[in-house]
Design a protein around this motif. Structure first.
Motif, short mmCIF file in Angstrom:
data_model
loop_
_atom_site.label_atom_id
_atom_site.label_comp_id
_atom_site.label_asym_id
_atom_site.label_seq_id
_atom_site.Cartn_x
_atom_site.Cartn_y
_atom_site.Cartn_z
N TYR A 1 15.60 40.97 -7.25
CA TYR A 1 15.84 42.20 -6.50
C TYR A 1 16.07 43.37 -7.45
CZ TYR A 1 18.07 45.85 -3.79
OH TYR A 1 18.39 47.07 -3.23
N TRP A 2 16.89 43.17 -8.48
CA TRP A 2 17.23 44.28 -9.38
C TRP A 2 16.02 44.71 -10.21
CZ3 TRP A 2 20.88 47.12 -7.90
CH2 TRP A 2 22.01 46.59 -7.28
N LEU B 1 16.31 41.13 2.13
CA LEU B 1 16.45 40.20 3.24
C LEU B 1 16.85 38.82 2.75
CD1 LEU B 1 13.39 40.92 5.56
CD2 LEU B 1 15.79 41.14 6.14
N PRO B 2 17.75 38.15 3.47
CA PRO B 2 18.19 36.82 3.02
C PRO B 2 17.24 35.71 3.45
CG PRO B 2 19.45 37.50 4.92
CD PRO B 2 18.55 38.64 4.58
N VAL B 3 15.97 35.86 3.12
CA VAL B 3 14.97 34.83 3.40
C VAL B 3 14.26 34.51 2.09
CG1 VAL B 3 14.64 35.46 5.82
CG2 VAL B 3 13.24 36.54 4.08
N ALA B 4 13.58 33.38 2.07
CA ALA B 4 12.95 32.93 0.82
C ALA B 4 11.83 33.86 0.36
CB ALA B 4 12.42 31.51 0.99
N CYS B 5 11.12 34.46 1.29
CA CYS B 5 9.96 35.28 0.93
C CYS B 5 10.21 36.74 1.32
CB CYS B 5 8.73 34.73 1.63
SG CYS B 5 7.21 35.16 0.80
N ASN B 6 11.27 37.32 0.77
CA ASN B 6 11.58 38.71 1.09
C ASN B 6 10.73 39.65 0.24
OD1 ASN B 6 12.78 38.79 -1.45
ND2 ASN B 6 14.84 38.63 -0.65
N GLY B 7 10.93 40.94 0.40
CA GLY B 7 10.11 41.93 -0.29
C GLY B 7 10.18 41.86 -1.79
N SER B 8 11.36 41.63 -2.33
CA SER B 8 11.46 41.59 -3.79
C SER B 8 10.74 40.37 -4.36
CB SER B 8 12.92 41.62 -4.23
OG SER B 8 13.63 40.53 -3.71
N GLN B 9 10.77 39.25 -3.66
CA GLN B 9 10.05 38.06 -4.13
C GLN B 9 8.54 38.30 -4.10
OE1 GLN B 9 11.55 35.27 -5.39
NE2 GLN B 9 13.45 36.38 -5.12
N ILE B 10 8.06 38.90 -3.01
CA ILE B 10 6.63 39.17 -2.88
C ILE B 10 6.17 40.15 -3.96
CG2 ILE B 10 4.89 40.26 -1.40
CD1 ILE B 10 6.49 39.09 1.00
N ASP C 1 20.63 31.53 -6.53
CA ASP C 1 20.97 32.85 -6.00
C ASP C 1 21.00 33.90 -7.11
OD1 ASP C 1 23.23 31.81 -7.17
OD2 ASP C 1 24.55 32.17 -5.47
N ASP C 2 21.28 33.50 -8.34
CA ASP C 2 21.21 34.44 -9.46
C ASP C 2 19.78 34.95 -9.63
OD1 ASP C 2 23.80 33.60 -9.75
OD2 ASP C 2 23.54 32.77 -11.76
N THR C 3 18.82 34.03 -9.55
CA THR C 3 17.41 34.39 -9.70
C THR C 3 16.97 35.32 -8.58
OG1 THR C 3 16.99 32.27 -10.76
CG2 THR C 3 15.07 33.46 -9.92
#
Length: 183
Positions: free
Chosen positions: A86-87, A123-132, A79-81
């Protein structure tokens, strides 16, 4: 439409700061459609309100900051990652927005779109906008520029240390000269 309603219902069933606050408001007011009304009011303010910029920035900052603190305190480092990612995206978006804000302000519903973008990123999903966004454009660009950025940071920190040492020497010299004149 049914899937978005189910997703919204699952969000409301989770225990977090938002649902706790809405639950307390429902208990105190007796209004059970408070979550839907609150979201409608926020959407109205984002589209037509004068405080849309502040509201959008609060939405993009308050919950992620809270979730980041919880992530730091938890023993799980995944969750830190997620929140560090996101930041990174939030800061790059903020920097881009700083330079283009004079133009973006004139787009209709800009703050509603910005808020939707920030919500997509958190979003609390694995592939949210910040991850993409991190894994597609940001990470490859960073890897290509990492060596030059590292040398730039090293050079700037060396120059900052040299400047601080020079200023300290000059201040000490000026202080000693002042003390000798006053004797």
């Amino acid at each position: 439409m049914g899937s978005s309603r189910q997703c919204f219902q699952r969000f409301l069933e989770q225990k977090n700061i938002v649902t706790n606050l809405l639950g307390k408001l429902e208990e105190n007011t007796g209004v059970y459609y408070l979550p839907t009304g609150s979201i409608a009011f926020l959407a109205f303010c984002l589209i037509f309100g004068y405080g849309a910029s502040l509201l959008c920035n609060l939405i993009g900052f308050i919950y992620p900051a809270y979730a980041s603190i919880k992530a730091i305190e938890s023993p799980n480092k995944d969750d830190d990652t997620i929140w560090l990612t996101y930041w990174v995206v939030y800061s790059i978006f903020g920097l881009a927005e700083f330079f283009s804000d004079i133009f973006l302000f004139w787009f209709p519903f800009y703050y509603a779109g910005k808020c939707a973008f920030l919500l997509w990123c958190m979003l609390p999903v694995a592939c949210n906008g910040s991850q993409i966004l991190y894994h597609c454009p940001i990470h490859p660009i960073f890897l290509r520029q990492q060596a030059s950025m590292d040398s730039l940071v090293t050079d700037l920190s060396g120059q900052a240390l040299d400047t601080a040492a020079s200023l300290t020497r000059e201040a000490t010299k000026a202080g000693m000269t002042h003390l000798q004149k006053n004797k």
